[in-house]
Enzyme design. Structure first.
Site, mmCIF file in Angstrom:
data_model
loop_
_atom_site.group_PDB
_atom_site.id
_atom_site.type_symbol
_atom_site.label_atom_id
_atom_site.label_comp_id
_atom_site.label_asym_id
_atom_site.label_seq_id
_atom_site.Cartn_x
_atom_site.Cartn_y
_atom_site.Cartn_z
ATOM 1 N N CYS A 1 -10.492 -55.219 12.487
ATOM 2 C CA CYS A 1 -10.048 -56.238 12.879
ATOM 3 C C CYS A 1 -10.172 -56.775 10.925
ATOM 4 O O CYS A 1 -11.310 -56.865 10.605
ATOM 5 C CB CYS A 1 -11.438 -57.618 12.955
ATOM 6 S SG CYS A 1 -10.429 -59.147 13.488
ATOM 7 N N CYS B 1 -11.929 -60.269 10.346
ATOM 8 C CA CYS B 1 -13.496 -60.683 10.924
ATOM 9 C C CYS B 1 -14.320 -59.402 10.042
ATOM 10 O O CYS B 1 -15.758 -60.083 9.473
ATOM 11 C CB CYS B 1 -13.336 -59.585 12.339
ATOM 12 S SG CYS B 1 -11.949 -59.885 13.321
ATOM 13 N N ASP B 2 -13.465 -58.555 9.402
ATOM 14 C CA ASP B 2 -14.588 -57.428 8.974
ATOM 15 C C ASP B 2 -15.228 -57.558 7.237
ATOM 16 O O ASP B 2 -16.025 -56.833 6.307
ATOM 17 C CB ASP B 2 -15.336 -56.768 9.263
ATOM 18 C CG ASP B 2 -16.005 -56.489 10.588
ATOM 19 O OD1 ASP B 2 -16.836 -57.762 10.574
ATOM 20 O OD2 ASP B 2 -15.275 -55.484 11.966
#
Length: 317
Positions: free
Chosen positions: A133, A136-137
């Site tokens: 992701c 997300c990261d």
């Protein structure tokens, strides 16, 4: 007999439980015996979930959601559902020990699973350089060298997004042409930070406590070479966990559960779906949580209407 059964313990499932419990429906939630908390349990820092300005660890966020659901008397069972029967007015689900549980309504929120490369160190380095992701990261890879595996729209989108943070982004693809749409391809081709590695797969991921590189293997002649990396993003697709409802609920062409418009209503009255299992596009914790809210409200309205019909029928006798 339960008012409502919730299958799934990710952001959608726990949010649905919070809303259903606060409505006095005393939901029974099956949290799985293994994958409790969903994909966020594999995520380290979560900085884009509202309400946590300093960020929060994925497992901690899910623990807080669970505690909030339990605060309002959600009953949580750490077991897997192995079979569902939605054919009658009373919905039945069977847990792994063979017990059949009945309810007036069911919310199906089993989420999706990222496709993996199947390499030995993939899971071990998850959250330590291996990610599925970018949104997300990606922030954690500022001024780093990273790679994205895949050739579809998702891979191009991830690669392009990651150039906001990384100095260099490789796109590794097994063929010599992409599956992505022309506009997404061109966007990636035009980005000076992106370099394509064609006709190559990954045969190994390296690193003790953090990703340090990968072994590339040619899909043409099988030769191998090393590539130093700080991170690896895998974008080869994801699969909604719909195996229990094949042939029982209508699915979309993408394999997700079909729902009516923006609602959570499936093709079977009394069965509602929420989260990644109905979402082929966004797959974020916050959108899943919002979807869980919708499912709980839809289920509450369904149960209330059902109770009203039964009361009217009883009064007419």
């Amino acid at each position: 007999m339960h008012q409502i059964i919730i299958i799934g313990s990710g952001p959608a499932g726990f949010t649905a439980a919070i809303y259903a419990a606060r409505a006095g429906l005393k939901p029974l939630l099956f949290a799985s015996s293994v994958a409790i908390g969903g994909e966020l349990m594999n995520t380290t820092e979560v900085e884009n979930f509202p309400g946590f300005p300093e960020g929060i660890q994925g497992p901690d966020l899910m623990q807080k959601m669970q505690e909030q659901a339990e605060r309002f008397d959600t009953e949580i069972v750490y077991d897997d559902i192995t079979e569902v029967d939605f054919s009658g007015d009373i919905k039945r689900v069977t847990s792994s020990d063979g017990t059949v549980h009945e309810a007036h309504a069911v919310i199906y929120a089993t989420g999706s699973a990222y496709r993996k490369l199947g390499l030995a160190d993939e899971d071990r380095l998850s959250g330590h350089g291996v990610s599925w992701c970018a949104t997300c990261d990606g922030f954690f890879f500022r001024e780093k060298t990273i790679a994205v595996v895949g050739g579809g729209d998702s891979a191009m989108e991830e690669a392009t997004f990651l150039t906001r943070f990384a100095d260099k982004v490789y796109v590794i693809h097994r063929r010599d042409e992409l599956k992505a749409s022309k506009i997404m391809q061109q966007r990636a081709f035009d980005n000076p930070k992106i370099e394509f590695i064609w006709n190559s797969g990954i045969s190994a991921i390296h690193g003790e406590s953090q990703v340090t590189g990968v072994t590339l293997q040619s899909t043409v002649d099988g030769t191998e070479r090393e590539l130093a990396l700080d991170g690896l993003f895998i974008a080869i697709g994801n699969d909604p966990r719909t195996h229990l409802v094949h042939g029982k609920l209508e699915l979309t062409s993408e394999g997700t559960i079909a729902v009516e418009g923006r609602s959570s209503r499936t093709s079977v009255p009394g069965v509602f779906a929420a989260g990644d299992v109905i979402d082929p596009s966004y797959r974020q914790a916050i959108t899943a949580a919002g979807s869980g809210t919708v499912a709980a409200l839809d289920a509450e309205h369904y149960i209330a209407a059902r109770d009203q019909q039964e009361a009217t029928a009883a009064a007419a006798v």
